[in-house]
Design a protein around this motif. Structure first.
Motif, short mmCIF file in Angstrom:
data_model
loop_
_atom_site.label_atom_id
_atom_site.label_comp_id
_atom_site.label_asym_id
_atom_site.label_seq_id
_atom_site.Cartn_x
_atom_site.Cartn_y
_atom_site.Cartn_z
N CYS A 349 58.65 18.18 36.36
CA CYS A 349 59.96 18.22 37.02
C CYS A 349 60.23 16.98 37.85
N ARG A 350 59.21 16.17 38.09
CA ARG A 350 59.41 14.89 38.79
C ARG A 350 60.19 13.91 37.92
N GLU A 351 60.24 14.17 36.61
CA GLU A 351 60.98 13.32 35.70
C GLU A 351 62.39 13.87 35.51
N PRO A 352 63.43 13.06 35.67
CA PRO A 352 64.81 13.55 35.65
C PRO A 352 65.17 14.38 34.42
N GLY A 353 64.75 13.94 33.24
CA GLY A 353 65.08 14.68 32.03
C GLY A 353 64.44 16.05 32.01
N LEU A 362 65.91 28.01 33.35
CA LEU A 362 65.01 28.71 34.26
C LEU A 362 64.69 30.13 33.81
N GLU A 363 65.66 30.79 33.21
CA GLU A 363 65.45 32.19 32.81
C GLU A 363 64.49 32.31 31.63
N LYS A 364 64.13 31.18 30.98
CA LYS A 364 63.24 31.21 29.83
C LYS A 364 61.85 30.65 30.13
N LEU A 365 61.69 29.97 31.26
CA LEU A 365 60.48 29.19 31.53
C LEU A 365 59.60 29.83 32.59
N VAL A 366 58.36 29.36 32.61
CA VAL A 366 57.44 29.63 33.72
C VAL A 366 57.38 28.37 34.57
N VAL A 367 57.68 28.48 35.85
CA VAL A 367 57.68 27.33 36.76
C VAL A 367 56.56 27.52 37.77
N LYS A 368 55.77 26.45 37.99
CA LYS A 368 54.60 26.54 38.87
C LYS A 368 54.57 25.39 39.85
N LEU A 369 54.06 25.66 41.05
CA LEU A 369 53.72 24.60 41.99
C LEU A 369 52.56 23.79 41.42
N VAL A 370 52.60 22.49 41.56
CA VAL A 370 51.52 21.67 41.01
C VAL A 370 50.19 21.93 41.70
N ASP A 371 50.24 22.39 42.96
CA ASP A 371 49.01 22.67 43.69
C ASP A 371 48.85 24.16 43.94
N GLY A 372 49.56 25.00 43.19
CA GLY A 372 49.47 26.44 43.39
C GLY A 372 48.26 27.03 42.69
N SER A 373 47.90 28.26 43.08
CA SER A 373 46.80 28.98 42.44
C SER A 373 46.96 30.46 42.73
N GLY A 374 46.18 31.27 42.00
CA GLY A 374 46.17 32.69 42.25
C GLY A 374 47.44 33.42 41.86
N ASP A 391 66.45 31.03 44.12
CA ASP A 391 65.54 30.43 45.11
C ASP A 391 64.75 29.27 44.49
N PHE A 392 64.26 29.47 43.26
CA PHE A 392 63.51 28.40 42.61
C PHE A 392 64.40 27.23 42.24
N ARG A 393 65.62 27.52 41.89
CA ARG A 393 66.55 26.43 41.58
C ARG A 393 66.72 25.53 42.80
N ALA A 394 66.90 26.14 43.96
CA ALA A 394 67.06 25.37 45.19
C ALA A 394 65.80 24.58 45.52
N ALA A 395 64.63 25.22 45.32
CA ALA A 395 63.37 24.53 45.61
C ALA A 395 63.15 23.35 44.67
N LEU A 396 63.50 23.52 43.40
CA LEU A 396 63.35 22.45 42.42
C LEU A 396 64.25 21.26 42.76
N PRO A 400 61.53 18.32 43.47
CA PRO A 400 61.15 18.48 42.06
C PRO A 400 59.73 18.04 41.76
N GLU A 401 59.21 17.09 42.53
CA GLU A 401 57.87 16.58 42.25
C GLU A 401 56.79 17.63 42.49
N ARG A 402 57.14 18.71 43.15
CA ARG A 402 56.14 19.75 43.45
C ARG A 402 55.98 20.76 42.32
N TYR A 403 56.73 20.61 41.23
CA TYR A 403 56.74 21.66 40.20
C TYR A 403 56.55 21.10 38.79
N ILE A 404 55.98 21.97 37.96
CA ILE A 404 55.99 21.76 36.51
C ILE A 404 56.56 23.04 35.89
#
Length: 514
Positions: A349-353, A362-374, A391-396, A400-404
């Motif tokens: 998500c750090r990449e614009p495209g 978003l409704e089709k994907l799994v979104v994760k914090l790059v440093d998340g666990s558990g 909420d995730f849309r706003a966080a992204l 954006p660099e915090r997510y994949i």
């Protein structure tokens, strides 16, 4: 969520079908009465409770320790499946160690533009003070837990790399003990590779990476945060199984860059610390000064080459999910070949495209914090509420660099005992890979985590998941019928020796739940 998935027992067939190599397992499931499965399940859970095999969910008001749910129906891999997985695991872990040695050394992979420099050097898990510091024998990730998912007969993907302080191996061992005691007939039906050599293999790995050789042999200890830690059972289990001391910070001291253990007979020099404490807490002189869990001066002793830390500090960079997205390139860079175990398709998500695509889907994907666990900090789009997606849309948009993001995979299913009967549930798999001067060692087994909630894809114990035994078939007898297997073999005698006085599972035939 209703998602079409490959069933590891039925394959592509219908409800009554089964893969030929699992005919005996399907028969066992069908022919063991439900009340007997329930009895064995309850016996296993009672044993786990008595042993204290628990975990805690942090951040909850009701944070009392819980028993991790155990499922009595095992998961089985064929010998060929395991052989292919093993080859890919060795390749991946060797590449991870080469990558860590490089980024803390010459940084060739950064100079060649394979991995963006800012993704490594600006990462919260990168430890710049350790640049140029080589661990004993140049091994960084001595213990790796590689999370795998399956989507088809030969389709395995790496979901995550765990190279910081991977946990869960005690459940692999205790699950096997429970199955040997409660379901010995399965070890007569199949020749199953043992896993009980793992503590010895781990101990030998620890000993092999000691920085010094002396007559008494290297002294190894396991450093735990204490009994309030969610994985404390595993810490004490492994220390006891290896025959080494389980220590807390107060038991160790550093004098003149040498680590000592306080004992009633005086100080004992320590050569290897298997630390189950994250970097941030391991040494208050270097990292968090408020940490009461770490040992002052431990990093100085490590930098002086006087002690091996397992895993080495700084390995957390390999757990980062943004780094994970480059693992196919990393594997190819250091091995010269394509990755034998591919990644799940990943959008950075750090990449614009990639960000635009993620926001649009978003409704089709799994979104994760790059440093998340558990299982925390994660959105499973198909099962998320509108508010969660918003909420995730706003966080992204904000960071954006915090997510994949990844597509929602149809994780494979295996039969699992539920309140409604035996039914398919989604699973993942974490084998454990050891790296020492004695080479790379993989015990034939691992931790299968199962999403116990119907339709759920989240297998983490903190999110309602459980575990089951992962059995690897040897080549000698896999796929034989019950009548053929009665002639014996290593697994049969092994199970008989541990199952006297228990039911042999010979029951009247009844229609199966699966």
């Amino acid at each position: 969520m209703d998602i079409a998935a490959f069933d590891e027992i039925r394959g592509a067939g219908g409800p009554s079908a089964h893969r030929p190599e699992f005919a005996d397992l399907a028969g066992w499931i069908d022919n063991t009465p439900r009340e007997e499965l329930d009895r064995r399940q309850e016996a296993a859970e009672a044993a786990f409770r008595q042993l204290g095999i628990t975990f805690a969910v942090y951040g909850e008001e009701e944070s009392a320790e819980r028993i991790i749910p155990f499922d009595i129906v095992p998961r089985i891999f064929t010998a060929d499946e395991w052989s292919n997985l093993s080859d890919g695991l060795v390749q991946r872990v060797e590449a991870l160690n080469a990558f860590l040695a490089d980024v803390y050394g010459e940084r060739r992979i950064l100079a060649d533009g394979i991995v963006p420099s800012e993704l490594v050097l600006g990462n919260a898990q990168f430890r710049p003070m350790l640049s140029g510091v080589r661990p004993p024998h140049n091994i960084y990730a001595h213990i790796c837990g590689i999370d795998l998912v399956r989507t088809g007969p030969s389709d395995f993907f790496v979901l995550e790399d765990n190279a910081r302080t991977p946990s869960g191996v005690s459940y692999m061992l205790e699950n096997r003990e429970a199955m040997l005691r409660l379901c010995p007939e399965l070890f007569e039906l199949y020749d199953i590779a043992p896993v009980d050599s793992y503590p010895d293999a781990l101990h030998e790995t620890l000993r092999s990476v000691a920085p010094r050789r002396h007559g008494g042999g290297p002294v190894c200890v396991l450093l735990t945060p204490g009994h309030f830690n969610s994985a404390f059972y595993e810490h004490s289990f492994l220390a006891d199984s290896m025959g080494i001391e389980l220590v807390e910070a107060a038991d160790l001291e550093v004098d003149d860059d040498i680590v000592w253990m306080r004992t009633i007979e005086g100080r004992v020099r320590v050569d290897v610390v298997y630390r189950r404490i994250d970097d941030d807490y391991i040494d208050p002189l270097i990292f968090r000064p408020d940490s009461l869990l770490g040992v002052p001066g431990l990093i100085a002793a490590y930098m002086a080459g006087n002690v091996a830390l397992v895993n080495a500090p700084g390995t957390g960079i390999a757990d980062d999910k943004a780094i994970y997205s480059y693992m196919p390139e990393i594997v190819k860079y250091y091995s010269g070949g394509e990755a034998k175990l591919p990644n799940v398709e990943t959008y950075r998500c750090r990449e614009p495209g990639a960000l635009r695509y993620t926001l649009d889907n978003l409704e089709k994907l799994v979104v994760k914090l790059v440093d998340g666990s558990g299982g925390y900090g994660m959105l499973v789009g198909p099962t998320a509420t509108r508010q969660q997606i918003a909420d995730f849309r706003a966080a992204l948009i904000a960071q954006p660099e915090r997510y994949i993001a990844q597509p929602t995979l149809a994780l494979s299913t295996v039969p699992t005992l539920t309140k409604a009967g035996v039914a398919p549930r989604h699973v993942d798999f974490r084998p454990f890979v050891l790296s020492g001067t004695n080479g790379v060692n993989i015990v034939p087994g691992g931790l299968t985590r199962v999403a116990l909630r119907e339709g759920s894809l989240v297998v983490n114990s903190s999110q309602g998941g459980g575990t089951k035994d992962s059995m690897i078939l040897s080549r000698r007898r896999q796929g034989q019928s019950q009548s053929q297997s009665q002639s014996g073999g290593g697994a049969q005698s092994q199970s008989q020796s541990q199952s006297q006085g228990h039911s042999q599972g010979t029951r009247p035939l009844r229609s199966g739940d699966y």
